[in-house]
Scaffold this motif. Structure first.
Motif, short mmCIF file in Angstrom:
data_model
loop_
_atom_site.label_atom_id
_atom_site.label_comp_id
_atom_site.label_asym_id
_atom_site.label_seq_id
_atom_site.Cartn_x
_atom_site.Cartn_y
_atom_site.Cartn_z
N GLU A 1 0.59 -1.42 0.24
CA GLU A 1 -0.06 -0.28 -0.01
C GLU A 1 0.88 1.15 -0.35
N TRP B 1 -4.23 6.81 -7.65
CA TRP B 1 -4.14 6.27 -5.93
C TRP B 1 -5.07 7.03 -5.60
N PHE C 1 -8.54 4.77 -6.97
CA PHE C 1 -8.32 3.03 -6.10
C PHE C 1 -8.78 3.34 -4.37
N ALA C 2 -8.48 4.30 -3.83
CA ALA C 2 -8.22 4.72 -2.61
C ALA C 2 -9.87 4.91 -1.52
N ARG D 1 -15.32 2.68 4.45
CA ARG D 1 -13.92 2.43 4.65
C ARG D 1 -13.33 1.78 5.37
N THR E 1 -12.53 -5.06 -9.35
CA THR E 1 -12.43 -3.52 -9.40
C THR E 1 -11.96 -2.86 -11.25
N ARG F 1 -8.62 -3.45 -3.04
CA ARG F 1 -7.66 -2.70 -3.30
C ARG F 1 -6.08 -3.69 -3.21
N TRP G 1 -2.50 -3.11 -5.47
CA TRP G 1 -1.24 -2.08 -4.97
C TRP G 1 -0.31 -3.72 -5.52
#
Length: 358
Positions: A10, A22, A25-26, A35, A78, A308, A312
């Protein structure tokens, strides 16, 4: 420096990915409470390890919908993996095949389903599906994935509208600026790039009128088993069973939809109880260690899926990076099993936990 845990991957991805990628995705919805609670909920659960159980022979294998996988961790759907690595979903498919586990390819992949299937012809793949307003596009996509040997459809039901992800708004993020939605390439040529949503499709492309009886419509299109992704309550779990699905993924979309929804590990026990073993129950959201995997299985999940962390791994070294992420989880899961006193997955149960919320 060696990367030894998922948090290391990560940190690497946060430094090396472009900020907009980033953030995409985050991102969680609104204040990101759900989350973040996906992760924190695991820390509230403690083990009750058993000793002197002869750990000289161990087995992490399990089956999902009758197919054997090497350990109970798959890759969640994803979108837009090319934002993380140039080969995108091709690397994801190859890593999954190499690790003998399940990859759920996304409707919003940056590679087409044909390209994904060709990249890992022996891979075990499911396909995540959104039903579009243009039902004929959905029908053709279902026919394509069935012909390509995908083994199940994963219908995502928690996105009648996209959640509000503040960083994407601040960044004016649009995947269409850099990546096409390959599975629908050319299908929305009448729309301009400026009109596109974050998924590179026109706003309202997803059918927000979807209801339970539409599952029967989907069943009539395909012989593939149907798994419902996005269930968080026993009431909806019971309806899923009533409508003849073959599996449920307990999911809050990685905290990207309704902020304030429960962490998936907290929602899991009532859903497992509600289905009474009639369908398999899986989980995504918040898995960061092999101990997390063990906790989810102890509460009744048949398998978990990572979202996620897979991205990464791709951001680190593509296929090889994702294989490293999966190997770390596999090895941590095996070690957690051993230290808890479980020789195989059939010995995992709620008795392992200090409190199980059952």
């Amino acid at each position: 420096m060696a990367l030894v845990c998922l948090s290391d991957f990560e940190a690497y991805a946060k430094v090396h990915l472009p900020k907009a990628s980033w953030d995409f995705f985050a991102a969680g919805a609104d204040e990101c409470c759900t989350r973040d609670d996906n992760l924190m909920a695991y820390k509230r659960i403690r083990f009750r390890p058993r000793m002197l159980r002869d750990m000289s022979a161990m087995d992490t294998k399990t089956t999902i919908l009758g197919t054997k996988i090497s350990f109970p961790v798959g890759i969640a759907p994803t979108g837009f993996h090319k934002l993380a690595w140039p080969d995108g979903e091709l690397s994801t498919a190859r890593a999954s095949e190499a690790m003998n586990t399940c990859y759920i390819a996304s409707t919003y992949s940056s590679c087409s389903v044909e390209e994904i299937a060709a990249a890992a012809p022996a891979g075990f793949r499911w396909f995540q599906l959104y039903i579009l307003q243009k039902r004929n596009l959905t029908e053709r996509l279902v026919q394509r994935v069935e012909a390509l040997g995908f083994q199940a459809l994963v219908l995502t039901v928690d996105l009648p509208y996209p959640g509000k992800r503040r960083d994407d708004i601040r960044n004016n993020f649009s995947s269409s600026a850099s990546l096409p939605v390959k599975n629908f390439e050319g299908a929305f040529e009448e729309a301009t790039g400026e009109e596109n949503s974050e998924y590179g499709l026109p706003p309202g492309a997803i059918d927000c009128s979807l209801k339970w009886n539409d599952i029967y419509w989907l069943q009539n299109l395909t012989r593939l088993p149907i798994i419902i992704k996005g269930i968080l309550t026993k009431e909806d779990a019971e309806l899923a069973v009533k409508h003849g699905v073959q599996g449920i993924i307990v999911s809050n979309h990685g905290g990207r939809q309704l902020d304030g929804a429960p962490a998936t590990i907290d929602a899991l026990p009532e859903i497992v109880t509600a289905v009474q073993g009639k369908v398999e129950v899986y989980l995504d959201g918040g898995i960061r260690t092999g101990g997390d995997v063990l906790k989810a299985l102890a509460l009744g999940a048949k398998c978990v899926f990572i979202g996620r962390p897979a991205l990464w791994g791709l951001a680190y070294k593509g296929e090889e990076g994702l294989k490293e992420v999966l190997k770390i989880l596999r090895d941590e899961f095996r070690l957690s099993m051993a230290l808890a006193g479980c020789r195989n997955v059939s010995e995992i149960g709620p008795h392992l936990l200090q409190y199980s919320r059952l």
